[in-house]
Each structure stands twice: as C-alpha cells, then as structure tokens.
Design a protein around this motif. Structure first.
Motif, PDB file in Angstrom:
ATOM      1  N   HIS A 273      47.214  53.812  59.956  1.00  0.00           N
ATOM      2  CA  HIS A 273      48.122  53.113  59.041  1.00  0.00           C
ATOM      3  C   HIS A 273      48.081  51.622  59.347  1.00  0.00           C
ATOM      4  CE1 HIS A 273      49.879  56.651  57.232  1.00  0.00           C
ATOM      5  NE2 HIS A 273      49.897  57.211  58.437  1.00  0.00           N
ATOM      6  N   GLY A 274      48.333  50.797  58.339  1.00  0.00           N
ATOM      7  CA  GLY A 274      48.311  49.355  58.562  1.00  0.00           C
ATOM      8  C   GLY A 274      48.664  48.642  57.283  1.00  0.00           C
ATOM      9  N   PRO A 275      48.614  47.304  57.326  1.00  0.00           N
ATOM     10  CA  PRO A 275      49.085  46.522  56.171  1.00  0.00           C
ATOM     11  C   PRO A 275      48.033  46.323  55.065  1.00  0.00           C
ATOM     12  CG  PRO A 275      48.476  45.063  57.970  1.00  0.00           C
ATOM     13  CD  PRO A 275      48.237  46.469  58.470  1.00  0.00           C
ATOM     14  N   GLY A 276      46.817  46.838  55.256  1.00  0.00           N
ATOM     15  CA  GLY A 276      45.712  46.511  54.348  1.00  0.00           C
ATOM     16  C   GLY A 276      45.962  46.859  52.895  1.00  0.00           C
ATOM     17  N   VAL A 277      46.447  48.062  52.645  1.00  0.00           N
ATOM     18  CA  VAL A 277      46.625  48.494  51.253  1.00  0.00           C
ATOM     19  C   VAL A 277      47.691  47.647  50.568  1.00  0.00           C
ATOM     20  CG1 VAL A 277      47.596  50.373  49.857  1.00  0.00           C
ATOM     21  CG2 VAL A 277      45.744  50.841  51.480  1.00  0.00           C
ATOM     22  N   GLN A 278      48.822  47.441  51.259  1.00  0.00           N
ATOM     23  CA  GLN A 278      49.907  46.652  50.641  1.00  0.00           C
ATOM     24  C   GLN A 278      49.443  45.226  50.363  1.00  0.00           C
ATOM     25  OE1 GLN A 278      52.995  47.770  49.894  1.00  0.00           O
ATOM     26  NE2 GLN A 278      53.037  49.751  50.926  1.00  0.00           N
ATOM     27  N   LEU A 279      48.665  44.688  51.286  1.00  0.00           N
ATOM     28  CA  LEU A 279      48.147  43.335  51.103  1.00  0.00           C
ATOM     29  C   LEU A 279      47.193  43.281  49.908  1.00  0.00           C
ATOM     30  CD1 LEU A 279      48.007  40.467  52.335  1.00  0.00           C
ATOM     31  CD2 LEU A 279      46.052  41.268  53.698  1.00  0.00           C
ATOM     32  N   ALA A 280      46.347  44.287  49.809  1.00  0.00           N
ATOM     33  CA  ALA A 280      45.390  44.336  48.691  1.00  0.00           C
ATOM     34  C   ALA A 280      46.138  44.326  47.357  1.00  0.00           C
ATOM     35  CB  ALA A 280      44.510  45.580  48.804  1.00  0.00           C
ATOM     36  N   VAL A 281      47.179  45.154  47.250  1.00  0.00           N
ATOM     37  CA  VAL A 281      47.908  45.227  45.981  1.00  0.00           C
ATOM     38  C   VAL A 281      48.643  43.904  45.728  1.00  0.00           C
ATOM     39  CG1 VAL A 281      49.722  46.426  44.706  1.00  0.00           C
ATOM     40  CG2 VAL A 281      48.112  47.730  46.128  1.00  0.00           C
ATOM     41  N   GLU A 282      49.255  43.373  46.799  1.00  0.00           N
ATOM     42  CA  GLU A 282      49.993  42.109  46.652  1.00  0.00           C
ATOM     43  C   GLU A 282      49.085  40.991  46.142  1.00  0.00           C
ATOM     44  OE1 GLU A 282      51.839  40.711  50.333  1.00  0.00           O
ATOM     45  OE2 GLU A 282      51.447  38.685  49.575  1.00  0.00           O
ATOM     46  N   LEU A 283      47.846  40.952  46.641  1.00  0.00           N
ATOM     47  CA  LEU A 283      46.923  39.884  46.237  1.00  0.00           C
ATOM     48  C   LEU A 283      46.120  40.259  44.986  1.00  0.00           C
ATOM     49  CD1 LEU A 283      45.548  38.748  49.741  1.00  0.00           C
ATOM     50  CD2 LEU A 283      47.437  37.776  48.405  1.00  0.00           C
ATOM     51  N   ASP A 284      46.471  41.394  44.365  1.00  0.00           N
ATOM     52  CA  ASP A 284      45.757  41.875  43.178  1.00  0.00           C
ATOM     53  C   ASP A 284      44.255  42.000  43.458  1.00  0.00           C
ATOM     54  OD1 ASP A 284      45.525  42.800  40.544  1.00  0.00           O
ATOM     55  OD2 ASP A 284      45.091  40.795  39.771  1.00  0.00           O
ATOM     56  N   ALA A 285      43.945  42.527  44.644  1.00  0.00           N
ATOM     57  CA  ALA A 285      42.540  42.773  44.982  1.00  0.00           C
ATOM     58  C   ALA A 285      41.947  43.768  43.988  1.00  0.00           C
ATOM     59  CB  ALA A 285      42.443  43.337  46.401  1.00  0.00           C
ATOM     60  N   ALA A 286      40.646  43.637  43.754  1.00  0.00           N
ATOM     61  CA  ALA A 286      40.004  44.579  42.833  1.00  0.00           C
ATOM     62  C   ALA A 286      40.034  45.987  43.405  1.00  0.00           C
ATOM     63  CB  ALA A 286      38.562  44.141  42.576  1.00  0.00           C
ATOM     64  N   SER A 287      39.987  46.079  44.741  1.00  0.00           N
ATOM     65  CA  SER A 287      39.863  47.399  45.341  1.00  0.00           C
ATOM     66  C   SER A 287      40.406  47.404  46.760  1.00  0.00           C
ATOM     67  CB  SER A 287      38.367  47.764  45.341  1.00  0.00           C
ATOM     68  OG  SER A 287      38.150  48.991  45.952  1.00  0.00           O
ATOM     69  N   ALA A 288      41.039  48.525  47.132  1.00  0.00           N
ATOM     70  CA  ALA A 288      41.378  48.784  48.532  1.00  0.00           C
ATOM     71  C   ALA A 288      40.483  49.937  48.962  1.00  0.00           C
ATOM     72  CB  ALA A 288      42.850  49.162  48.664  1.00  0.00           C
ATOM     73  N   ASP A 289      39.645  49.686  49.942  1.00  0.00           N
ATOM     74  CA  ASP A 289      38.583  50.641  50.263  1.00  0.00           C
ATOM     75  C   ASP A 289      38.885  51.409  51.543  1.00  0.00           C
ATOM     76  OD1 ASP A 289      37.697  48.396  48.588  1.00  0.00           O
ATOM     77  OD2 ASP A 289      35.772  49.416  48.602  1.00  0.00           O
ATOM     78  N   HIS A 290      38.599  52.689  51.502  1.00  0.00           N
ATOM     79  CA  HIS A 290      38.854  53.706  52.531  1.00  0.00           C
ATOM     80  C   HIS A 290      40.158  54.437  52.197  1.00  0.00           C
ATOM     81  CE1 HIS A 290      35.539  53.117  55.327  1.00  0.00           C
ATOM     82  NE2 HIS A 290      35.694  51.823  55.156  1.00  0.00           N
ATOM     83  N   CYS A 291      41.326  53.791  52.350  1.00  0.00           N
ATOM     84  CA  CYS A 291      42.603  54.434  51.970  1.00  0.00           C
ATOM     85  C   CYS A 291      42.742  55.819  52.594  1.00  0.00           C
ATOM     86  CB  CYS A 291      42.709  54.558  50.446  1.00  0.00           C
ATOM     87  SG  CYS A 291      42.862  52.998  49.615  1.00  0.00           S
ATOM     88  N   THR A 292      42.367  55.946  53.850  1.00  0.00           N
ATOM     89  CA  THR A 292      42.392  57.255  54.499  1.00  0.00           C
ATOM     90  C   THR A 292      43.801  57.595  55.004  1.00  0.00           C
ATOM     91  OG1 THR A 292      40.139  56.776  55.148  1.00  0.00           O
ATOM     92  CG2 THR A 292      41.192  58.650  56.232  1.00  0.00           C
ATOM     93  N   HIS A 293      44.482  56.616  55.586  1.00  0.00           N
ATOM     94  CA  HIS A 293      45.813  56.844  56.153  1.00  0.00           C
ATOM     95  C   HIS A 293      46.844  56.094  55.321  1.00  0.00           C
ATOM     96  CE1 HIS A 293      44.094  58.717  59.765  1.00  0.00           C
ATOM     97  NE2 HIS A 293      43.125  57.835  59.598  1.00  0.00           N
ATOM     98  N   LEU A 294      47.525  56.809  54.441  1.00  0.00           N
ATOM     99  CA  LEU A 294      48.445  56.146  53.510  1.00  0.00           C
ATOM    100  C   LEU A 294      49.865  56.672  53.666  1.00  0.00           C
ATOM    101  CD1 LEU A 294      46.352  56.160  50.197  1.00  0.00           C
ATOM    102  CD2 LEU A 294      46.451  54.393  51.965  1.00  0.00           C
ATOM    103  N   THR A 295      50.826  55.757  53.648  1.00  0.00           N
ATOM    104  CA  THR A 295      52.236  56.149  53.555  1.00  0.00           C
ATOM    105  C   THR A 295      52.560  56.355  52.073  1.00  0.00           C
ATOM    106  OG1 THR A 295      52.948  53.863  53.273  1.00  0.00           O
ATOM    107  CG2 THR A 295      52.819  54.692  55.552  1.00  0.00           C
ATOM    108  N   ASP A 296      53.733  56.934  51.821  1.00  0.00           N
ATOM    109  CA  ASP A 296      54.156  57.077  50.414  1.00  0.00           C
ATOM    110  C   ASP A 296      54.246  55.706  49.746  1.00  0.00           C
ATOM    111  OD1 ASP A 296      54.243  59.790  50.698  1.00  0.00           O
ATOM    112  OD2 ASP A 296      56.424  59.915  50.942  1.00  0.00           O
TER     113      ASP A 296
END
Ligand code: NIG
Ligand code: FE
Length: 390
Positions: free
Chosen positions: A233-256
């Motif tokens: 788990h980590g901040p990568g996915v939330q950061l990707a969405v916040e910055l409107d990244a085209a993609s968040a890659d891997h997404c293996t360990h996700l919180t709700d």
C-alpha cells in the motif's frame, strides 16, 4: 494508396458497441476493409465492398491489435540469476534494477537499438501493434536521454522514467537525485518523451518525491503516469488520480479509498499480471476495480527484472485465470483499455477511421486467448494497414 478486404471473419471484436453486440461490439461473419493506414468499412461479409486485395479469414476470429501501454525495453544484460533466486524463495525488491542500470550504461547504442527492436518484433508476432516503452535504466541525464531517443525509433509512445530508483551515485542523497531528475535530467529528456513516470514505492520514491517529479514533468508538457501500489500500500494511486495521470500502473495493493479514487477519476488502472507471475506475488483484483466502475487496462510490463514477457495473450490468460476477469473483459482491457491508458482514440478498436491494426487468430473466437493459454494463436497481423510478416 491500396485497399484490402478481410472477409469471412467468424467473430470480429470491434470494441465499438455501435457496430455490434455488447461492449466488444462483436460481429459474426464479418468483413473489414482497409484503405491505406485506416479502417474504411466494417460490416457483414456478404456486403463487403471490393478492394485491391482480399484475405479470406475462413471463419477465424479477428481482434484489434493489442495496445501494450507499459513496457521497459531499453536495457541490456539479463537477470536470470535473480529470477532463479526468486523461484527458490527470495523476495522481489526494487534493488535488482541496479544490475540492469550498470549493464545498460555499459552498452553501445547499437546494442540497445538491437535489443528494443528484438522485443518490439517479438511483441508484434504476438499481436501487439501499439507499444509504449520507457527509460529508467540510465539514471543520468545523458543515459536517460539516450534511452528515450532509442525508444522513439521503435515504440509508438515514450515515457521518461528517470525516477525509477535513486541512481547509485546518489544513494546517500536522494533529495539531490530528485533535484537532478527535476532539473538537468528533465531538461535533457523532455524533448524525447510524451509521458513522465515515477516508481512510487518503498525502496524507490515516496509520495512527496513522486509529486515533485510528476509536477515538474507536467510543467514541461509531459503527462503523468505512475508505477503505483505494486509491492505494498502507498500513496501512488491517490497521487495519480489527484494529478489526473493517464494511468496508475500495477494497482496490486489497493485500499477501498484507492479503488474509489480510480472509479471517480479518469486515470486508468493498468494491471500487469506478468509482474505478479514472475515475482510469485499476489495478483491484483481486477473484478473489484471493474465492479467499482474503474477503467482497467492490461499490459506486459516487459522488463528484465519483474516481468520478462512481451506476450499480451499470456497476460490475457493470466488475468482471466487469476484476476477474476471474464475473457471479454480481458481482451477489451488489452486492446481498448491500453489505448485509453495512452489517451489514444485511433487504436484499440476496429471501426471506420481507426488505425488499421488487425490481428487474425487461428481460433473461432477471442475467448480462445484465455481458453488455450500458451498456444501461439496469432496467425496474421496488419499494422497501419500493412500486412506484417510474422
Ligand atoms: O514495473 N516496478 C518498477 N519497475 C519495473 C521493474 C523493473 C526491474 O525490476 O527491472 C516494474 O515491475
Ligand atoms: Fe513497470
């Protein structure tokens, strides 16, 4: 400009619901007409207009060429020993990347060109007609820019990943390395890339560092994409969405909250089953993401450390078997999903006006990609309207 018609397609995936049944826009007994680089017509085989050349699919299935939106092909050397150790129980860590950095820096341009060309050709034989690839094994301004220039000669999309790990020379000064990446390295690299990526993970870059790098890249016109939540788990996915990244890659360990963020934004969740396969890790749960409303892509992550496969059919099969995707969802994610992750609307579908990237399978349906794992089903490929010899 010459035209060709592919007739008697047993089952055609268009990925355009307006053209056929369901989300895949499936058509039976169909034909596709190619004019120059583009699809000119799609419809019933019996109604197909004439063209300069004709190809009889004889009941085989046709899909859009795979769009592999995540690979790391500019490298030298090999990590068989590390893979062997993993298969004897050792864990995967970001540290192995250093081995490839040393080999890549030592390689000549010719050697790197030959390697990338080889893996792009390997992918093409397995039906990949659009491919993204990254730098990330140079980690100096000179070596990263060299990797991007080489990548641009072979790949459709190029990503600057100077923030793959902290370069060995900066092991005791990670802040200094972030300054290098956001300063002189970005200056040297921005002209050669469309995307900026960061490995946001324990052992690589934390959330604040990743934000600084992605924001600096965006200020230079590069669009963010993020290696996120692969090893924990980590901040990568939330950061990707916040910055409107085209993609968040891997997404293996996700919180709700991560899943909700992906479902609520336009950042695509790109899943990379080859990495979990080759690191013997737990697979991401595609079902959870799809059911929440997130857009999912599948890609190979082809690289010498965590996922040394260029095979999209392999990824489709694993995603169906172990990530709770249906065959329809997996094929869509490997074609249209990849296109969305690269913000492209010209690939990943077979409809008038799209790029004529066409794959004929030696099978009656796209479902066989999962039903017949490991079998080389790709029997003909057109890329930009040109029949490739595979
Ligand atoms: O996407 N996760 C970071 N980068 C690659 C692995 C690179 C390597 O091990 O060489 C990946 O899995
Ligand atoms: Fe990767």
């Amino acid at each position: 400009m010459s035209s060709s018609v592919i007739t008697r397609i047993g089952s055609l995936v268009t990925n355009d619901p307006a053209l056929g049944e369901g989300p895949l826009g499936l058509l039976e007994d169909a034909a596709v007409v190619i004019d120059g680089e583009h699809v000119a017509w799609v419809g019933p085989s019996a109604a197909a207009p004439a063209a300069d050349e004709s190809y009889d699919a004889a009941g085989r299935a046709v899909i859009p060429g795979f769009v592999d939106s995540h690979s790391h092909l500019v490298f030298a050397g090999d990590r068989t020993r590390e893979f062997n150790a993993r298969m004897s129980g050792q864990a995967y860590t970001a540290g192995g990347i250093r081995t490839t950095v040393a080999a890549t820096r030592a390689a000549s341009d010719d050697e790197l060109h030959a390697n990338v060309a080889r893996y792009v050709a390997e992918a093409l034989r397995q039906g990949t007609t659009t491919i993204e690839t990254k730098s990330g094994y140079g980690l100096t301004p000179h070596d990263e820019a060299r990797a991007l220039r080489i990548a641009g000669d072979h790949a459709d999309e190029v990503t600057f990943l100077g923030a793959h790990i902290v370069a060995p020379e900066y092991a005791d000064d990670p802040a200094g390395y972030v300054d290098l990446v956001t300063g002189p390295m970005l200056d040297a690299c921005a002209p050669y890339a469309r995307w900026v990526d960061v490995f946001c993970e324990r052992g690589a870059f934390d959330g604040d560092q990743a934000r600084a790098i992605l924001t600096a890249g965006a200020a230079r016109g590069l669009v963010p994409r993020v290696h996120a939540n692969q090893l924990g788990h980590g901040p990568g996915v939330q950061l990707a969405v916040e910055l409107d990244a085209a993609s968040a890659d891997h997404c293996t360990h996700l919180t709700d909250a991560d899943v909700d963020a992906l479902a609520g934004g336009r950042t695509v969740a790109t899943l990379l089953p080859g990495a979990e396969f080759s690191t013997r890790a737990v697979y991401p749960d595609a079902r959870r993401l799809i059911d929440a409303g997130a857009t999912v892509a599948l890609s190979t992550d082809c690289n010498p450390g965590s996922s040394f496969t260029s095979s999209m059919p392999f990824c489709v099969a694993v995603a169906v078997r172990d990530m709770r995707m249906t065959p329809d969802e997996a094929v869509r994610a490997a074609t249209l999903g990849g296109a969305l992750a690269l913000r492209r609307d010209d690939v990943g579908r077979l409809a008038p006006g799209a790029r004529a990237d066409v794959v004929v399978l030696d099978a009656p349906s796209h479902v066989h990609l999962a039903y017949r794992p490991g079998v080389p089903l790709v029997s003909a490929v057109w890329r930009r309207g040109v029949r490739e010899s595979i």
